[in-house]
Enzyme design. Structure first.
Site, PDB file in Angstrom:
ATOM      1  CD  GLU A  41       0.337   0.763 -41.822  1.00  0.00           C
ATOM      2  OE1 GLU A  41       0.819   0.498 -41.146  1.00  0.00           O
ATOM      3  OE2 GLU A  41       0.718   1.494 -43.214  1.00  0.00           O
TER       4      GLU A  41
ATOM      5  CB  CYS B 159      -2.152   6.754 -48.877  1.00  0.00           C
ATOM      6  SG  CYS B 159      -1.158   5.505 -49.368  1.00  0.00           S
TER       7      CYS B 159
ATOM      8  CB  CYS C  52       2.161  -6.394 -50.084  1.00  0.00           C
ATOM      9  SG  CYS C  52       2.581  -6.287 -51.902  1.00  0.00           S
TER      10      CYS C  52
ATOM     11  CB  CYS D 209       9.645  -4.231 -52.492  1.00  0.00           C
ATOM     12  SG  CYS D 209       8.510  -4.451 -53.789  1.00  0.00           S
TER      13      CYS D 209
ATOM     14  CB  CYS E  89       8.286  -2.254 -48.953  1.00  0.00           C
ATOM     15  SG  CYS E  89       6.497  -2.249 -48.372  1.00  0.00           S
TER      16      CYS E  89
ATOM     17  N   GLY F 264      -0.175  -3.265 -49.996  1.00  0.00           N
ATOM     18  CA  GLY F 264      -0.800  -4.411 -51.008  1.00  0.00           C
ATOM     19  C   GLY F 264      -0.365  -3.765 -52.414  1.00  0.00           C
TER      20      GLY F 264
ATOM     21  CB  SER G 183       0.843   3.399 -56.481  1.00  0.00           C
ATOM     22  OG  SER G 183       2.328   3.038 -56.322  1.00  0.00           O
TER      23      SER G 183
ATOM     24  CB  SER H   7       6.571   0.813 -57.448  1.00  0.00           C
ATOM     25  OG  SER H   7       5.432   1.470 -56.995  1.00  0.00           O
ATOM     26  CG  LEU H   8      11.349   2.671 -62.717  1.00  0.00           C
ATOM     27  CD1 LEU H   8      10.756   1.397 -63.736  1.00  0.00           C
ATOM     28  CD2 LEU H   8      11.618   3.896 -63.495  1.00  0.00           C
ATOM     29  CG  HIS H   9      11.073   1.833 -56.179  1.00  0.00           C
ATOM     30  ND1 HIS H   9      10.757   3.344 -55.891  1.00  0.00           N
ATOM     31  CD2 HIS H   9      10.095   1.222 -55.993  1.00  0.00           C
ATOM     32  CE1 HIS H   9       9.521   3.321 -55.394  1.00  0.00           C
ATOM     33  NE2 HIS H   9       9.152   2.115 -55.513  1.00  0.00           N
TER      34      HIS H   9
ATOM     35  CG  ASN I 198      11.799   8.863 -43.675  1.00  0.00           C
ATOM     36  OD1 ASN I 198      12.647   9.602 -43.227  1.00  0.00           O
ATOM     37  ND2 ASN I 198      10.473   9.130 -43.539  1.00  0.00           N
TER      38      ASN I 198
ATOM     39  CB  CYS J  49       4.350   1.374 -47.263  1.00  0.00           C
ATOM     40  SG  CYS J  49       3.558   0.071 -47.924  1.00  0.00           S
TER      41      CYS J  49
HETATM   42 FE1  SF4 Z   1       4.109  -4.637 -51.833  1.00  0.00          FE
HETATM   43 FE2  SF4 Z   1       4.281  -1.896 -52.407  1.00  0.00          FE
HETATM   44 FE3  SF4 Z   1       5.551  -3.090 -50.353  1.00  0.00          FE
HETATM   45 FE4  SF4 Z   1       6.369  -3.682 -52.865  1.00  0.00          FE
HETATM   46  S1  SF4 Z   1       6.445  -1.428 -51.849  1.00  0.00           S
HETATM   47  S2  SF4 Z   1       6.116  -4.983 -50.988  1.00  0.00           S
HETATM   48  S3  SF4 Z   1       4.544  -3.685 -54.098  1.00  0.00           S
HETATM   49  S4  SF4 Z   1       3.420  -2.778 -50.657  1.00  0.00           S
END
Ligand code: SF4
Length: 344
Positions: A91, A104, A111, A115, A118, A162, A194, A216-218, A292, A335
């Protein structure tokens, strides 16, 4: 057959000079046709003589990623599902800013980081994208904007499918060629990579001064990060923050920390306090994104009031924090969602 968009500027020069036995300036001309004029066929390179074009066409083709699907959101976000040569899907998303677009870009098929919030992570890792497959996304995006008389593309975020730093070789080749004036002419200062953060790879990126990172801390603690991003958290939060501290930045530049707010997981005021203790307000800023809710995923959308209170608390600590509009919610612009749907 050599796909010309798979060649970096240096590789194209070698191809033209060594394989085709042509003078170096021909490589410049071909490069300009490919990236500035976005020609789709060798036949279209009209300042090359016919015999020369024929010679080139015997050895090479121009093949862009194929558009499998386009979805447009009410907020102006445009999402493309692209089909690659081996049939894999990735995408790319065009995001409207005030007078320009930001794109983007994906760097991998799937990936490996897994996470837990995701969709792409759920799909698992398939393969790295090539140089041409990453650059090809920009060709598709720019062409679409031009064909539709829309604002120009000015910013890039390597934030699609990714983990960009796990495809570092190709990412660096792309970042190296982006600013080329006879090519895409996109300043890397407008490019953001990122990443979940790998200190050794961030060091390479920083030493080369080719992009600014967004982390990407989160989560504000190692413990919580290990729960929601188990693989990323193999790098301890202290080591990650130490790496950011030494990242070379110019005056007024700051590293962005992405923080996805998940209802009742990481959205309390206490966690905002912890986050404020973690991030140096002179060197970092925080991008808050309200999650979301997606069917089948274990998280919920946080309450709007809580999101705003979280942001305010960060400001109270002297941090710069913004709530990023959750773009394209109606077209599943998060994503990996479009691809996940396509599979089912
Ligand atoms: Fe991969 Fe980013 Fe999704 Fe984490 S948030 S699984 S690093 S694509």
């Amino acid at each position: 057959m050599q796909n010309l968009i798979d060649l970096t500027k240096n590789d194209l020069e070698s191809f033209v000079v060594e394989d085709l036995k042509l003078p170096r300036f021909r490589a410049e001309q071909v490069w300009q046709w490919l990236w500035q004029k976005r020609v789709r066929s060798i036949e279209g390179m009209t300042n090359l003589s016919k015999p020369l074009r024929e010679k080139l066409a015997e050895m090479a083709i121009i093949s862009w990623p194929e558009i499998a699907q386009i979805r447009k959101s009410k907020d102006g976000t445009i999402k493309f599902l692209l089909k690659l040569k081996d049939g894999k899907l990735v995408e790319t998303v065009l995001i409207p800013m005030r007078d320009r677009y930001s794109q983007c870009l994906s760097t991998q098929v799937g990936c490996a980081m897994g996470c837990t919030f995701c969709n792409t992570g759920l799909l698992g890792f398939e393969r790295n994208l090539t140089y041409g497959e990453i650059m090809g996304q920009i060709l598709v995006g720019r062409q679409y904007l031009e064909d539709h008389g829309m604002n120009p593309l000015k910013n890039l975020v390597f934030m699609g499918m990714g983990e960009p730093l796990l495809n570092l070789d190709n990412l660096l080749k792309v970042l190296h060629d982006l600013p080329c004036e006879r090519g895409l002419a996109l300043s890397w200062r407008r490019s953001v990579v990122s990443t979940v953060g790998f200190p050794d790879k961030l060091k390479i990126l920083g030493d080369l001064e080719v992009a600014l990172p967004a982390i990407s801390l989160h989560a504000p603690t190692q413990e919580l990060r290990a729960k929601i991003m188990p693989k990323a958290a193999k790098v301890h939060l202290n080591d990650l923050m130490a790496a950011i501290k030494t990242y070379p930045m110019r005056q007024r530049e700051r590293v962005t920390f992405e923080y996805l707010l998940l209802k009742d997981v990481n959205d309390s005021l206490e966690q905002a306090d912890q986050l404020a203790r973690l991030v140096d307000r002179r060197k970092g800023k925080i991008n808050l994104i309200a999650y979301n809710a997606v069917e089948g995923m274990p998280y919920d959308t946080p309450d709007r009031a809580k999101v705003e209170a979280f942001e305010q608390r960060l400001w109270d600590h002297g941090l710069t924090a913004t709530i990023r509009r959750s773009m394209g919610a109606d077209i599943e612009a998060a994503c990996g969602q479009l691809k996940a749907k396509d599979k089912s």
